[in-house]
Scaffold this active site. Sequence first.
Site, PDB file in Angstrom:
ATOM      1  N   ASP A   1      63.995  10.614 -41.027  1.00 20.52           N
ATOM      2  CA  ASP A   1      63.825  10.694 -39.574  1.00 20.52           C
ATOM      3  C   ASP A   1      62.607   9.891 -39.130  1.00 20.52           C
ATOM      4  OD1 ASP A   1      63.956  11.498 -36.954  1.00 20.52           O
ATOM      5  OD2 ASP A   1      64.092  13.631 -37.404  1.00 20.52           O
TER       6      ASP A   1
ATOM      7  N   CYS B   1      67.024   9.681 -32.357  1.00 17.29           N
ATOM      8  CA  CYS B   1      67.734  10.574 -33.282  1.00 17.29           C
ATOM      9  C   CYS B   1      69.162  10.969 -32.908  1.00 17.29           C
ATOM     10  CB  CYS B   1      66.962  11.875 -33.436  1.00 17.29           C
ATOM     11  SG  CYS B   1      65.202  11.722 -33.662  1.00 17.29           S
TER      12      CYS B   1
ATOM     13  N   HIS C   1      70.853  18.852 -34.618  1.00 20.16           N
ATOM     14  CA  HIS C   1      70.696  18.036 -33.409  1.00 20.16           C
ATOM     15  C   HIS C   1      72.011  17.647 -32.730  1.00 20.16           C
ATOM     16  CE1 HIS C   1      67.701  14.918 -31.516  1.00 20.16           C
ATOM     17  NE2 HIS C   1      68.049  15.897 -30.699  1.00 20.16           N
TER      18      HIS C   1
HETATM   19 CA    CA Z   1      64.681   9.982 -35.450  1.00 21.91          CA
END
Ligand code: CA
Length: 462
Positions: free
Chosen positions: A39, A79, A137
């Site tokens: 990430d 993201c 997410h």
């Molecule tokens: Ca990210």
Amino acid sequence: MTARHFLLFLAVLASTAATQTATAGTDPERPNIIVIVSDDQGYADVGFNGSKQIPTPNIDRIAKGGTIFSNGYVTYPVCGPSRAGLLTGRYQDRFGFGRNPTIDPTEPSAGLPVEEDQISELLKTVGYTNMAVGKWHMGIREEYHPLNQGYDRWFGFLSGGHRYFPEEYIYDSIEEVDTSWGWYKTRLQHNRERVDIDQYLTDELSDRAVEFVAEEHDGPFFLYLAYNAPHAPLQATEEYLERFQHIKNEKRRTYAAMVSAMDDGIGAVLDKLDERGLTDNTLVFFLSDNGGPEQKNASDNGPLREGKGSLYEGGIRVPFAVRWPARIPANQIYESPIISLDILGTIAAVTGIKTHSDRPLDGVNLLPYLRGENTGVPHDQLFWRKFDKDERAVRQANVKLTMGIKDTGSQLFEVETDIGETSDFARDNKDTVKMLEDAHRQWEAEMIDPAFPGLGTWRLER
Ligand code: CA
């Protein structure tokens, strides 16, 4: 290169692509599959892309035992949308995932639409046992939960970020959160249970992944290992910080420690494959979900322009590698542009999964290209759109067009030789600019507007 040469080069590459089609494998195969996502990791922050400061010997095992993508892209520079594209093999703007979703638990539309087929759901149809570990997410409401989206097991957190030390986990659920960005402090979920952990988050996620790989499954398995490292907040344990005492900058030192912790964990997963004799027939992908936000987490995108959030290369070109010893040659660098959508494109072709005819994949099977059976290019063009900023980009062969980045109009870069996008050739190549603008317009006509409010619209996101 003159304008004329420039165009000619494009034309040659385009015709090569048009005359060769991907040759899908004839007999379906059932390798184990592991997709590892980091990430906000910088392009230059892996050993296989040249990092000397942060050794990543285990991530490099994937690269050395397989193929490095030097032009490996994600579909969006932050993201949520990037992961939505990866998990469906389709440009996320096809189904309205054009921004990071709000974490507001009362917002029903904020998630990956359930009618889209995710890797996990498709692999379920051909007998895989699936586990997701880490950051989700893709929606925090029940309908979007990993266990309702093709996963048999789940360990992690549903929101877009998390703190790393368990003593900070004070909420039982996102519904309980009453402070700004408090969902970084929820207790973790193991399937449907809230559980307490007693170690550094990255180590815990690695342990859970190793446990799953160690299990005897009835058939092949699929592991989606989505670390939140090295996303902010910058938090690391002494064990990892000690390795980087020579780095003076404290932010960079902590970031390095976070990457190193993740690399250890990836090593443990690969060791378990070795131990069980599964390495040869396990397809492993590694990539970052977007470029590094260099100011925020002290990541390094090397020569690439800008970083997370940007449609310049620093936002969308990421460290990316694949390994499958049984089928993919080792020690190679593949230079034609590929994209995270190709992960499912490859998986679908290899396993013989049937996808819905009304939801065709944008990703392609990379295997023929990596095996040298197809010397054309996997994609004639790749497209990006940041809906909220009215910014666009398209990559074709050696060039890339950007449109509207910070109101700059159209810019044309010879990105193969000018990796840092320093020289804008748009003025001298009006025909190429128009051709790529038209191609983008045509692509965009198939896309839809974002289907949900973005991060920052709920009062606790400010
Ligand atoms: Ca990210």
